[in-house]
Design an enzyme around this catalytic site. Structure first.
Site, PDB file in Angstrom:
ATOM      1  N   ARG A   1     112.640 -28.683  35.620  1.00 55.42           N
ATOM      2  CA  ARG A   1     113.665 -29.559  36.311  1.00 55.42           C
ATOM      3  C   ARG A   1     113.309 -30.246  37.501  1.00 55.42           C
ATOM      4  O   ARG A   1     114.157 -31.187  38.282  1.00 55.42           O
ATOM      5  CB  ARG A   1     114.402 -28.400  36.935  1.00 55.42           C
ATOM      6  CG  ARG A   1     115.115 -27.394  35.845  1.00 55.42           C
ATOM      7  CD  ARG A   1     115.760 -26.104  36.534  1.00 55.42           C
ATOM      8  NE  ARG A   1     114.594 -25.018  36.490  1.00 55.42           N
ATOM      9  CZ  ARG A   1     114.508 -23.853  36.896  1.00 55.42           C
ATOM     10  NH1 ARG A   1     115.671 -23.300  37.190  1.00 55.42           N
ATOM     11  NH2 ARG A   1     113.565 -23.078  36.842  1.00 55.42           N
TER      12      ARG A   1
ATOM     13  N   TYR B   1     104.814 -16.421  43.766  1.00 50.31           N
ATOM     14  CA  TYR B   1     105.254 -17.487  42.858  1.00 50.31           C
ATOM     15  C   TYR B   1     104.548 -18.641  43.651  1.00 50.31           C
ATOM     16  O   TYR B   1     105.036 -18.791  44.857  1.00 50.31           O
ATOM     17  CB  TYR B   1     106.841 -17.404  42.833  1.00 50.31           C
ATOM     18  CG  TYR B   1     107.395 -16.419  41.695  1.00 50.31           C
ATOM     19  CD1 TYR B   1     106.293 -15.177  41.460  1.00 50.31           C
ATOM     20  CD2 TYR B   1     108.779 -16.737  41.107  1.00 50.31           C
ATOM     21  CE1 TYR B   1     106.996 -14.496  40.742  1.00 50.31           C
ATOM     22  CE2 TYR B   1     109.038 -15.770  40.383  1.00 50.31           C
ATOM     23  CZ  TYR B   1     108.353 -14.754  39.868  1.00 50.31           C
ATOM     24  OH  TYR B   1     108.585 -13.687  39.021  1.00 50.31           O
TER      25      TYR B   1
ATOM     26  N   ASN C   1     116.556 -11.784  43.382  1.00 50.92           N
ATOM     27  CA  ASN C   1     115.294 -11.274  43.515  1.00 50.92           C
ATOM     28  C   ASN C   1     114.616 -12.537  43.828  1.00 50.92           C
ATOM     29  O   ASN C   1     114.689 -13.791  43.481  1.00 50.92           O
ATOM     30  CB  ASN C   1     115.063 -11.460  42.110  1.00 50.92           C
ATOM     31  CG  ASN C   1     113.559 -11.081  41.458  1.00 50.92           C
ATOM     32  OD1 ASN C   1     112.660 -10.757  42.581  1.00 50.92           O
ATOM     33  ND2 ASN C   1     113.105 -11.571  40.693  1.00 50.92           N
TER      34      ASN C   1
HETATM   35  C1  UD1 Z   1     112.103 -16.879  39.044  1.00 57.78           C
HETATM   36  C2  UD1 Z   1     112.740 -15.108  38.753  1.00 57.78           C
HETATM   37  C3  UD1 Z   1     114.019 -15.108  39.322  1.00 57.78           C
HETATM   38  C4  UD1 Z   1     113.774 -15.274  40.885  1.00 57.78           C
HETATM   39  C5  UD1 Z   1     113.227 -16.672  41.139  1.00 57.78           C
HETATM   40  C6  UD1 Z   1     113.081 -16.816  42.676  1.00 57.78           C
HETATM   41  C7  UD1 Z   1     111.669 -14.627  36.369  1.00 57.78           C
HETATM   42  C8  UD1 Z   1     112.054 -14.520  34.993  1.00 57.78           C
HETATM   43  N1  UD1 Z   1     112.588 -15.017  37.146  1.00 57.78           N
HETATM   44  O1  UD1 Z   1     113.071 -17.410  38.131  1.00 57.78           O
HETATM   45  O2  UD1 Z   1     114.399 -13.695  39.071  1.00 57.78           O
HETATM   46  O3  UD1 Z   1     115.090 -15.265  41.379  1.00 57.78           O
HETATM   47  O4  UD1 Z   1     112.163 -16.901  40.327  1.00 57.78           O
HETATM   48  O5  UD1 Z   1     112.419 -18.039  42.952  1.00 57.78           O
HETATM   49  O6  UD1 Z   1     110.492 -14.291  36.964  1.00 57.78           O
HETATM   50  N2  UD1 Z   1     105.349 -19.368  35.811  1.00 57.78           N
HETATM   51  C9  UD1 Z   1     104.153 -19.070  35.138  1.00 57.78           C
HETATM   52  N3  UD1 Z   1     104.159 -18.938  33.705  1.00 57.78           N
HETATM   53  C10 UD1 Z   1     105.338 -18.897  32.861  1.00 57.78           C
HETATM   54  C11 UD1 Z   1     106.641 -19.163  34.044  1.00 57.78           C
HETATM   55  C12 UD1 Z   1     106.510 -19.377  35.039  1.00 57.78           C
HETATM   56  O7  UD1 Z   1     103.306 -19.183  35.760  1.00 57.78           O
HETATM   57  O8  UD1 Z   1     105.294 -18.848  31.887  1.00 57.78           O
HETATM   58  C13 UD1 Z   1     105.322 -19.724  37.408  1.00 57.78           C
HETATM   59  C14 UD1 Z   1     105.797 -20.797  37.528  1.00 57.78           C
HETATM   60  O9  UD1 Z   1     105.015 -21.980  37.888  1.00 57.78           O
HETATM   61  C15 UD1 Z   1     106.694 -20.550  39.171  1.00 57.78           C
HETATM   62  C16 UD1 Z   1     107.020 -19.182  39.051  1.00 57.78           C
HETATM   63  O10 UD1 Z   1     106.318 -18.452  37.961  1.00 57.78           O
HETATM   64  O11 UD1 Z   1     105.744 -20.941  40.189  1.00 57.78           O
HETATM   65  C17 UD1 Z   1     108.351 -19.121  38.739  1.00 57.78           C
HETATM   66  O12 UD1 Z   1     108.908 -19.555  37.469  1.00 57.78           O
HETATM   67  P1  UD1 Z   1     110.298 -20.298  37.392  1.00 57.78           P
HETATM   68  O13 UD1 Z   1     110.436 -20.749  35.770  1.00 57.78           O
HETATM   69  O14 UD1 Z   1     110.395 -21.132  38.395  1.00 57.78           O
HETATM   70  O15 UD1 Z   1     111.322 -19.272  37.482  1.00 57.78           O
HETATM   71  P2  UD1 Z   1     112.665 -19.321  38.094  1.00 57.78           P
HETATM   72  O16 UD1 Z   1     113.787 -19.460  36.985  1.00 57.78           O
HETATM   73  O17 UD1 Z   1     112.789 -19.916  39.316  1.00 57.78           O
HETATM   74 CA    CA Z   2     111.332 -20.967  40.497  1.00 61.58          CA
END
Ligand code: UD1
Ligand code: CA
Length: 458
Positions: free
Chosen positions: A13, A103, A171
């Protein structure tokens, strides 16, 4: 405690080739803010899960934290969700009691909230999840509670019913989990959801099902805003800048408008410092006591000593400014320049790798490059050091108490000795002796009975 930082996502995004976790907040990749928060916790181990453009992220980490950064880097490739990311880190996790999951795209998290969260998990021997309330919770996972208000799960936006989407308790993604149970639950995650991913957030439901405590710690929403888009990055940037501006003001700095300042690095300021609107500070900037910075000034790796004034629209980089000097408006001071006590640089003057001695002045429209200028020198308007012959750079030396007339070119290498005066318009190609007038121009003549030509009338 173990800390796991998730930073493997693509950040689709953001619509940018730069991996999301390297997008800057306050001039620093947002991942580094998370790492710096983690480093204050005295964790046994910090694991960082990388995947998308892993090499680029790894290089950035090495450059900033050094090759021996003591973090363990875990590769998640391809990325199948936040739960999968944690699964990849599991083998590298020590047997510590608690694992804290952060995160990489939630950069403003304050360490004290993390300490509280870990303590909460340890006290209840269960999962502690950081939650917040949002008027507009779009995009976030919603916290599900039963009639007794106990947390029973978390549902992602894309999987939520219309009714669940009205839930404003969300969350933040950040949670503390007993490490032994983390191993068990992560092994049980499924990807039967809208995104076909392994959601870390399903841990809340699994814990509740097993009768393990799931407690929440609430935090102010500004501190846990996630970055998924350029719009959100800019919002987080402003929140971060507002925090830095507040710290400066708390230390007594007069910030004209805390919403119009940008610090992309570290700014330190003495007492009675004033900063006008629209200034950008990059790298390491030090402002001494009583320093005044005018509007729209850019300072990058600069040290400015007590009582100096930088007027509007000036740009200074890798240089130092002595006590009570005044610079600008519209001045450009380039790398390697040193401006001594009480010196003056005025409008449309550029200095590069030049030392301007005490109380010397270059007030208008000049270029001074690779020059060594002594004390009490007056540099007239339009003076230029011709430091470049097309191949090499050469130095100009101007000794103390020299007076340089306007529109003078100093063809380097050349020395103007102490107390010399250069007449206006001089093109100096050889050294000028001390205490003499040197000038190079054709003698002025006047033709007495000269008539201007007139157009012939036909
Ligand atoms: C996530 C949460 C959501 C929360 C939000 C808060 C999940 C499924 N959802 O959603 O509940 O409200 O964060 O900001 O966790 N990442 C990895 N590997 C992956 C996917 C993601 O390392 O396979 C890392 C990304 O780099 C990022 C973080 O995890 O730093 C969050 O991933 P993102 O895809 O942004 O999750 P959200 O849709 O924001
Ligand atoms: Ca996120």
């Amino acid at each position: 405690m173990n800390v796991v930082i998730l930073a493997a996502g693509k950040g689709t995004r953001m619509r940018s080739a730069l991996p999301k976790v390297l997008q800057p907040v306050g001039g620093l990749p947002m991942l580094f803010h998370v790492i710096d928060a983690a480093k204050t916790l005295q964790a046994k181990q910090i694991s960082c899960v990388i995947g998308h453009e892993a090499h680029q992220v790894q290089t950035a980490l090495g450059l900033h934290y050094g090759a021996d950064h003591e973090m363990s880097l875990v590769l998640q490739s391809p990325a199948h969700g936040t739960g999968h990311a944690v699964a990849c880190a599991l083998p590298s996790l020590g047997a510590a009691a608690t694992t804290l999951i952060l995160y990489g795209d939630v950069p403003l998290i304050p360490p004290h909230a993390l300490k509280t969260l870990v303590a909460c998990s340890e006290q209840h021997n269960g999962i502690a999840v950081l939650t917040t309330r949002l008027n507009n919770p779009t995009g976030y996972g919603r916290i599900l509670r039963n009639a007794q208000q106990a947390i029973v799960g978390c549902v992602e936006e894309k999987d939520a019913s219309d009714e669940q989407r009205h839930i404003q308790e969300v969350n933040t993604g950040i949670m503390a989990v007993p490490t032994a149970q983390l191993h068990r639950w992560v092994g049980q995650l499924k990807n039967d959801n809208a995104q076909g991913e392994y959601y870390l957030t399903d841990l809340l439901g699994l814990a509740a099902r097993d009768g393990v405590a799931v407690v929440s710690a609430d935090i102010e929403s500004d501190l846990v805003q996630g970055v998924n888009s350029q719009e959100q990055r800019a919002e987080v940037e402003r929140l971060y800048q507002r925090r830095l501006a507040s710290e400066l003001m708390a230390a007594g700095v007069q910030v004209a408008d805390p919403n119009r300042i940008d610090i992309r690095g570290r700014l330190t300021a003495g007492s009675e410092v004033r900063i006008d609107v629209g200034c950008v500070f990059e790298g390491q900037v030090e402002l001494g006591d009583h320093v005044q910075i005018g509007p729209n000034v850019v300072l990058k790796n600069v040290r400015i000593e007590a009582g100096a004034r930088i007027e509007a629209m000036s740009h200074l980089e890798d240089c130092s400014v002595g006590p009570r000097a005044t610079i600008g408006p519209f001045a450009r001071i380039r790398p390697g320049s040193v401006l001594a006590e009480g010196s003056h640089v005025g409008n449309f003057t550029e200095l590069k790798n030049t030392r301007l001695g005490p109380y010397s002045k270059a007030n208008h429209l000049s270029y001074l490059g690779d020059a060594q200028i002594g004390a009490r020198v007056n540099v007239g308007a339009g003076t230029i050091t011709c430091n470049y012959d097309g191949a090499e750079k050469h130095r100009t030396v101007i000794e103390d108490d020299v007076f340089i007339g306007s529109d003078t070119q100093l063809v380097a290498p050349v020395v103007v000795h102490e107390g010399a005066t250069l007449g206006a318009g001089t093109t100096l190609t050889a050294d000028a002796p001390a205490h003499q007038l040197t000038l190079s121009r054709t003698r002025q003549t006047s033709v007495a009975r000269w008539k201007r030509p007139k157009k012939q009338s036909h």
